[in-house]
Design an enzyme around this catalytic site. Sequence first.
Site, PDB file in Angstrom:
ATOM      1  N   HIS A 164      87.651 -11.327 -10.476  1.00 36.44           N
ATOM      2  CA  HIS A 164      86.574 -11.341  -9.368  1.00 36.44           C
ATOM      3  C   HIS A 164      86.215  -9.826  -8.992  1.00 36.44           C
ATOM      4  CE1 HIS A 164      89.633  -9.535  -6.143  1.00 36.44           C
ATOM      5  NE2 HIS A 164      90.563 -10.373  -6.886  1.00 36.44           N
ATOM      6  N   ASP A 193      92.881  -4.308  -7.959  1.00 37.00           N
ATOM      7  CA  ASP A 193      92.658  -5.571  -7.173  1.00 37.00           C
ATOM      8  C   ASP A 193      90.886  -5.538  -6.944  1.00 37.00           C
ATOM      9  OD1 ASP A 193      92.350  -8.149  -6.391  1.00 37.00           O
ATOM     10  OD2 ASP A 193      93.535  -7.646  -4.537  1.00 37.00           O
ATOM     11  N   GLU A 253      86.124 -13.497  -3.849  1.00 37.84           N
ATOM     12  CA  GLU A 253      87.480 -14.123  -3.918  1.00 37.84           C
ATOM     13  C   GLU A 253      88.438 -14.014  -2.584  1.00 37.84           C
ATOM     14  OE1 GLU A 253      91.874 -14.272  -4.808  1.00 37.84           O
ATOM     15  OE2 GLU A 253      90.600 -12.588  -4.235  1.00 37.84           O
ATOM     16  N   GLU A 254      88.368 -12.539  -2.389  1.00 44.92           N
ATOM     17  CA  GLU A 254      89.267 -12.043  -1.221  1.00 44.92           C
ATOM     18  C   GLU A 254      89.028 -12.761   0.077  1.00 44.92           C
ATOM     19  OE1 GLU A 254      91.741 -10.420  -2.069  1.00 44.92           O
ATOM     20  OE2 GLU A 254      91.057  -8.704  -3.322  1.00 44.92           O
ATOM     21  N   HIS A 294      95.761  -4.365  -1.535  1.00 43.95           N
ATOM     22  CA  HIS A 294      95.138  -4.406  -0.387  1.00 43.95           C
ATOM     23  C   HIS A 294      95.360  -3.290   0.566  1.00 43.95           C
ATOM     24  CE1 HIS A 294      94.430  -9.206  -0.910  1.00 43.95           C
ATOM     25  NE2 HIS A 294      94.307  -8.508  -1.924  1.00 43.95           N
TER      26      HIS A 294
HETATM   27 ZN   LIG Z   1      93.349  -9.267  -3.396  1.00 48.44          ZN
HETATM   28 ZN   LIG Z   2      92.556 -10.509  -6.413  1.00 48.10          ZN
END
Ligand SMILES: [Zn+2]
Ligand SMILES: [Zn+2]
Lengths: 453, 453
Positions: free
Chosen positions: B266, B278, B312-313, B411
């Site tokens: 993503h 991420d 996505e998040e 995150h």
């Molecule tokens: Zn994430």
């Molecule tokens: Zn992710």
Amino acid sequence: LTFSATTFATQQNPTPAQVKALQQQALNSDLSYQLVESLTVEIGPRLPGTVADIKTVEWSEKQLKRLGFDKVYREPVTIPVWKRGDAKASITAPFPQNIVVTALGGSVATPKEGIEAEIVRFDSIEQVEQASAAEIEGKIVFIDPITERHRTGKGYGKVVGARSKGAVESAKKGAVAVVIRSIGTDSDRFAHTGMMRYADDVVRIPAAAMSVPDAELVNAMLKRDLPVKIKLHMTPAHKGEGTSYNVIGEITGSQYPDEIVLLGAHHDSWDEGTGALDDGAGMGIVMATGAIIKKSGIQPKRTLRVVLYAAEEIGLIGAKAYVEAHKAELDKHKFALESDFGAGYIWRFDTRVNDSALPAMQKIADALAPLGIERGHNEASGGPDVSMLPNYGVPVVSLQQDGSDYFDYHHTPNDTLDKIDPVKMKQNTAAWVTFAILAAAVDTPLRPIPPKE
Amino acid sequence: LTFSATTFATQQNPTPAQVKALQQQALNSDLSYQLVESLTVEIGPRLPGTVADIKTVEWSEKQLKRLGFDKVYREPVTIPVWKRGDAKASITAPFPQNIVVTALGGSVATPKEGIEAEIVRFDSIEQVEQASAAEIEGKIVFIDPITERHRTGKGYGKVVGARSKGAVESAKKGAVAVVIRSIGTDSDRFAHTGMMRYADDVVRIPAAAMSVPDAELVNAMLKRDLPVKIKLHMTPAHKGEGTSYNVIGEITGSQYPDEIVLLGAHHDSWDEGTGALDDGAGMGIVMATGAIIKKSGIQPKRTLRVVLYAAEEIGLIGAKAYVEAHKAELDKHKFALESDFGAGYIWRFDTRVNDSALPAMQKIADALAPLGIERGHNEASGGPDVSMLPNYGVPVVSLQQDGSDYFDYHHTPNDTLDKIDPVKMKQNTAAWVTFAILAAAVDTPLRPIPPKE
Ligand SMILES: [Zn+2]
Ligand SMILES: [Zn+2]
Ligand SMILES: [Zn+2]
Ligand SMILES: [Zn+2]
């Protein structure tokens, strides 16, 4: 009469069995950890000049009394008061991104609208000193030294000049601000604060530190051969003078009450973490040292003086005040040492005493050896708050603790209680207890101390 | 004719020597690292609905074209737009201290004057569900689950319900806000953000996470049997709808161009770090996978479709849009898998295919074995953005990467490029390249896939 005098002197000296028992009591005690836990939970950050600073003074007195110290008192210290305010920064070109910064201690604010300028990068403060004004004028100086990791923390001393002198050296050449790579061994997105200095005859420019990952980001942009611009907003403020206090607790010496073994730590801290490692740990260790000895019933031959210094972080203010207040009795200071490097495992015992006293020091080293501590050199510094005392002839000692990760957390929001290992702290405290009881019994003259290298 | 058809089919399948050579090319290539470096340096955080989100779409298309993908296109995705604003919090009683918090993704703001209330602590979301309204009404619910560290990241799934469901379950019982211990395995003073959800029929209360050291601090105060009050100020805002895009790049299959091996990642990220792990890492890995195969001249037998999902998040928005847009060809998806767990070493190969195809999977496993990868189970999830595809019969695969430290950074502001080990990332990419070229050549039917346990 001679016989009875000898007996008397012998009674004052702790026996090897007593020392061993004390050591074991310290190894079994979590008092030093409990103290730093109480301090960080019930007070937290302790910037000089804040309400928390005075709460800390009161907490310290209360604890020292509770722990059975024979004398507890405070001595006033006049301090400059500085408030952090906010600090925000972003890269505005070539690739806009926010970065994590913190104001260096003592920095002035930026103008309200901020400062935006191209940066010019230097590896070190020495490079800034050698640069021409043409390179720097109108720019934000970015000093980018890498702090090496060492058990002794020696990487810090090599690069901290960027923080302390960066503003003056940059401003001399017309910089509008200075931003340094954090003085720290981590790669976390925390900026490390710490004191910086201005000079009376040089314009005062804002000074900040950025986190190591942000310094890497700036370098990645510079590698693309594009000019990098930074915008900086900071609102720190100088608030005049205030009063803090050195807090002192004593266990009175049995035979030479006017002779002193000074066990130091500082009670202030920076304001973004809770000052657990710096220097709540040190406070816990030196307070517990006195308390464990007091509780054992073994009275030290000379007075153990625990000094919890005010305002170390902002320029050794409490330490200077101590020297002024105690000048007349500095010749009665048998030893001085400070715990101000976290709560790690103590691995070496360094001294700075007259060569003729080295055999006496070896006896202390022998008592420390079961804790896994080696005998070190005779060029100890003693710690920041006692660093002036050798100028007055005072012998100093360092119980070197493993500070491999100390500069990962130092002066960041991440200096919190969870970074302290209670098991290591017990060994650390046991070393202090062992040293303190034996140091108080040393009759051998320790002066004059060897000159500094 | 039969002979020539066999020859033709053989030509489409990569030889073991070709696979070996490709694997080696991937191990020698730093392309995946270079891509995430470019993304994090030149764009940085990529919250859906921001300028950076659209820049990322453009960057992705440009890179896919530069890397020689045969087709590059985008597909629109309607997204909710949410801005973080500021988040500040402090403990106001019994011992006033600031704490580090972050708004959970999607949270509403507090009133301007903030929310101050006593907290009530629960170990888990399950405990909140079981609590009475009397315990919770008028309070700030503090959910305090500990995230266990595992190579597979399985500790996350056990506790993330506190984040996603905390606000709804707390509000049902009259809570004024919810603050959770960060879902994370670190003990750094960063709060971990991540998506939370509201329900239409339940009042929307502000939702935040505090750092692990702060959760420890709160617990230390609670242990003293004193009521703990927290004050929370947050200014996030919902800004209606916007448009982002799934970005797709294809290497056309030689024999079955309409059959697809979907390689996903993503392109959005949370906004406090630079989204390196991420999911910049995943983008680099899947883009490099296609590029390395393309460059080798070995055409895959089926089409390799790299899908860089939007948003996505904030709730798999791009993944849902992909399913809608591609429903008609989901039966042509031979495999789907996603890289969304950092850039660590790949250690296991899991599948979810019909049992009759396990021998064919073993052949792929044999080719992965030289990279130190074990053959795993047949219950793979495939990754978040492809998690819906098994419902449509699509076989999925997981190249399990070592995520032992993934939830240290996940995150947080600390998700930055320096957390990626370029050497491990090469092995990771080599595994993807190996899988992709062999997966595209699998003629064995893989459906129907086994039902979920
Ligand atoms: Zn994430
Ligand atoms: Zn992710
Ligand atoms: Zn210190
Ligand atoms: Zn310090």
